[in-house]
Design a protein around this motif. Structure first.
Motif, PDB file in Angstrom:
ATOM      1  N   UNK A  74       0.840  -1.197   0.000  1.00  0.00           N
ATOM      2  CA  UNK A  74       0.000   0.000   0.000  1.00  0.00           C
ATOM      3  C   UNK A  74       0.878   1.250   0.000  1.00  0.00           C
ATOM      4  N   UNK A  75       0.693   2.074  -0.999  1.00  0.00           N
ATOM      5  CA  UNK A  75       1.404   3.344  -1.068  1.00  0.00           C
ATOM      6  C   UNK A  75       0.647   4.379  -0.245  1.00  0.00           C
ATOM      7  N   UNK A  76       1.351   5.014   0.706  1.00  0.00           N
ATOM      8  CA  UNK A  76       0.770   6.091   1.511  1.00  0.00           C
ATOM      9  C   UNK A  76       1.547   7.355   1.194  1.00  0.00           C
ATOM     10  N   UNK A  77       0.854   8.334   0.651  1.00  0.00           N
ATOM     11  CA  UNK A  77       1.534   9.496   0.081  1.00  0.00           C
ATOM     12  C   UNK A  77       0.781  10.777   0.391  1.00  0.00           C
ATOM     13  N   UNK A  78       1.542  11.845   0.600  1.00  0.00           N
ATOM     14  CA  UNK A  78       0.992  13.194   0.702  1.00  0.00           C
ATOM     15  C   UNK A  78       1.428  13.975  -0.531  1.00  0.00           C
ATOM     16  N   UNK A  79       0.540  14.812  -1.035  1.00  0.00           N
ATOM     17  CA  UNK A  79       0.871  15.617  -2.204  1.00  0.00           C
ATOM     18  C   UNK A  79       0.400  17.057  -1.972  1.00  0.00           C
ATOM     19  N   UNK A 102      12.135   9.987  13.808  1.00  0.00           N
ATOM     20  CA  UNK A 102      11.979   8.540  13.810  1.00  0.00           C
ATOM     21  C   UNK A 102      11.238   7.966  12.619  1.00  0.00           C
ATOM     22  N   UNK A 103      10.851   8.808  11.672  1.00  0.00           N
ATOM     23  CA  UNK A 103      10.132   8.359  10.477  1.00  0.00           C
ATOM     24  C   UNK A 103      11.025   8.542   9.257  1.00  0.00           C
ATOM     25  N   UNK A 104      10.827   7.675   8.251  1.00  0.00           N
ATOM     26  CA  UNK A 104      11.521   7.829   6.977  1.00  0.00           C
ATOM     27  C   UNK A 104      10.486   8.053   5.876  1.00  0.00           C
ATOM     28  N   UNK A 105      10.783   8.999   4.983  1.00  0.00           N
ATOM     29  CA  UNK A 105       9.876   9.302   3.869  1.00  0.00           C
ATOM     30  C   UNK A 105      10.700   9.662   2.651  1.00  0.00           C
ATOM     31  N   UNK A 106      10.159   9.367   1.477  1.00  0.00           N
ATOM     32  CA  UNK A 106      10.784   9.835   0.248  1.00  0.00           C
ATOM     33  C   UNK A 106      10.147  11.156  -0.144  1.00  0.00           C
ATOM     34  N   UNK A 136       6.258  10.302   0.389  1.00  0.00           N
ATOM     35  CA  UNK A 136       5.788   8.921   0.470  1.00  0.00           C
ATOM     36  C   UNK A 136       6.371   8.253   1.707  1.00  0.00           C
ATOM     37  N   UNK A 137       5.511   7.637   2.499  1.00  0.00           N
ATOM     38  CA  UNK A 137       5.929   6.990   3.738  1.00  0.00           C
ATOM     39  C   UNK A 137       6.760   5.746   3.433  1.00  0.00           C
ATOM     40  N   UNK A 138       7.962   5.687   4.015  1.00  0.00           N
ATOM     41  CA  UNK A 138       8.825   4.517   3.884  1.00  0.00           C
ATOM     42  C   UNK A 138       8.831   3.694   5.172  1.00  0.00           C
ATOM     43  N   UNK A 139       9.008   4.364   6.299  1.00  0.00           N
ATOM     44  CA  UNK A 139       8.978   3.715   7.613  1.00  0.00           C
ATOM     45  C   UNK A 139       8.354   4.673   8.605  1.00  0.00           C
ATOM     46  N   UNK A 140       7.441   4.149   9.434  1.00  0.00           N
ATOM     47  CA  UNK A 140       6.788   4.998  10.419  1.00  0.00           C
ATOM     48  C   UNK A 140       5.277   4.901  10.295  1.00  0.00           C
ATOM     49  N   UNK A 141       4.592   5.899  10.799  1.00  0.00           N
ATOM     50  CA  UNK A 141       3.136   5.884  10.850  1.00  0.00           C
ATOM     51  C   UNK A 141       2.533   6.989   9.990  1.00  0.00           C
ATOM     52  N   UNK A 142       1.261   6.831   9.666  1.00  0.00           N
ATOM     53  CA  UNK A 142       0.541   7.875   8.938  1.00  0.00           C
ATOM     54  C   UNK A 142       0.535   9.186   9.726  1.00  0.00           C
ATOM     55  N   UNK A 197       2.811  10.315  11.716  1.00  0.00           N
ATOM     56  CA  UNK A 197       4.108  10.973  11.618  1.00  0.00           C
ATOM     57  C   UNK A 197       4.271  11.701  10.284  1.00  0.00           C
ATOM     58  N   UNK A 198       3.940  11.037   9.182  1.00  0.00           N
ATOM     59  CA  UNK A 198       4.125  11.690   7.881  1.00  0.00           C
ATOM     60  C   UNK A 198       3.123  12.828   7.709  1.00  0.00           C
ATOM     61  N   UNK A 199       1.958  12.688   8.304  1.00  0.00           N
ATOM     62  CA  UNK A 199       0.976  13.768   8.234  1.00  0.00           C
ATOM     63  C   UNK A 199       1.478  14.995   8.995  1.00  0.00           C
ATOM     64  N   UNK A 200       2.135  14.771  10.135  1.00  0.00           N
ATOM     65  CA  UNK A 200       2.692  15.882  10.894  1.00  0.00           C
ATOM     66  C   UNK A 200       3.777  16.592  10.096  1.00  0.00           C
ATOM     67  N   UNK A 201       4.634  15.820   9.411  1.00  0.00           N
ATOM     68  CA  UNK A 201       5.677  16.426   8.578  1.00  0.00           C
ATOM     69  C   UNK A 201       5.041  17.240   7.447  1.00  0.00           C
ATOM     70  N   UNK A 202       4.040  16.648   6.793  1.00  0.00           N
ATOM     71  CA  UNK A 202       3.369  17.358   5.706  1.00  0.00           C
ATOM     72  C   UNK A 202       2.738  18.662   6.172  1.00  0.00           C
ATOM     73  N   UNK A 203       2.067  18.623   7.313  1.00  0.00           N
ATOM     74  CA  UNK A 203       1.422  19.831   7.837  1.00  0.00           C
ATOM     75  C   UNK A 203       2.455  20.895   8.192  1.00  0.00           C
ATOM     76  N   UNK A 204       3.582  20.455   8.746  1.00  0.00           N
ATOM     77  CA  UNK A 204       4.646  21.394   9.103  1.00  0.00           C
ATOM     78  C   UNK A 204       5.205  22.083   7.859  1.00  0.00           C
TER      79      UNK A 204
END
Length: 215
Positions: A1-6, A145-149, A172-178, A180-187
């Motif tokens: 499953x690809x989990x991605x923010x755009x 603690x999260x990895x993303x491309x 795109x989330x590589x390691x971690x939770x939704x 975490x990547x959502x927090x990075x995207x919002x920031x």
């Protein structure tokens, strides 16, 4: 499953701020890379894949052709999307759905959902829907603690003799939770003035085919 923010990057000033950000550079695991991406999107003549929320493309990534099929996952919300994805290497940009059965599929998703899509392409045939041409600036990031491309894409898409620009940030989330990547995207969105972009590149190609304004 690809989990991605755009996110849409609305102008070149914001683009340059992102591309040359010392903060983002500090998150990168290795120096960033750049590749030209040339993609051709396909469907059946009657648009069977569009009806079921699937997409089929062949993309030249640097010097390697990669065929990809994506299928709708969970409901898309704002900048975030969830999609099933299957990738396979091939020799050129021509459509060859059988390559997903003959080659080594690079995906963690079950082929159970892939086979019905391939059956539609085999039964009804394939035609070109549109193309994208863009430069991708990318790097793997580590953040709390999260990895993303991270990918910054700039170029254009075209269909039916119509054309529209591409200027967007993907995470795109590589390691971690939704979360975490959502927090990075919002920031990043708040810091750089970015707007969520719920539409995929292919969705924008389809809008061009329908005669809609997609800027």
């Amino acid at each position: 499953m690809e989990i991605e923010l755009k996110y849409k990057v609305e102008d070149n000033v914001k683009w340059d701020r992102l591309k040359h950000s010392s903060e983002l550079a500090g998150m990168m695991e290795q120096p960033p890379w750049e590749k030209r991406m040339l993609a051709v999107y396909y469907d059946t003549p009657e648009g069977h894949l569009r009806r079921i929320g699937a997409a089929y493309r062949v993309r030249l990534e640097g010097n390697q052709y990669v065929a990809t099929i994506k299928s709708r996952g969970e409901e898309e919300k704002g900048a975030m999307s969830h999609r099933l994805e299957w990738n396979v290497m091939q020799e050129n940009e021509l459509p060859n759905p059988d390559s997903f059965l003959q080659g080594e599929v690079q995906s963690g998703d079950s082929t159970e959902h892939l086979i019905p899509i391939l059956d539609l392409l085999k039964q009804f045939g394939v035609r070109e829907m549109g193309r994208t041409d863009f430069i991708r600036y990318g790097a793997a990031l580590q953040w709390k603690g999260m990895r993303a491309e991270m990918c910054l894409d700039q170029g254009h898409l075209c269909a039916d003799n119509r054309r529209s620009s591409i200027r967007e940030l993907e995470l795109e989330l590589l390691e971690g939770t939704e979360q975490q990547i959502n927090h990075l995207g919002q920031y990043l969105a708040q810091k750089y003035g970015l707007c969520p972009e719920p539409r995929s590149k292919y969705a924008r190609v389809l809008m061009l085919l329908d005669g809609e304004e997609v800027e």
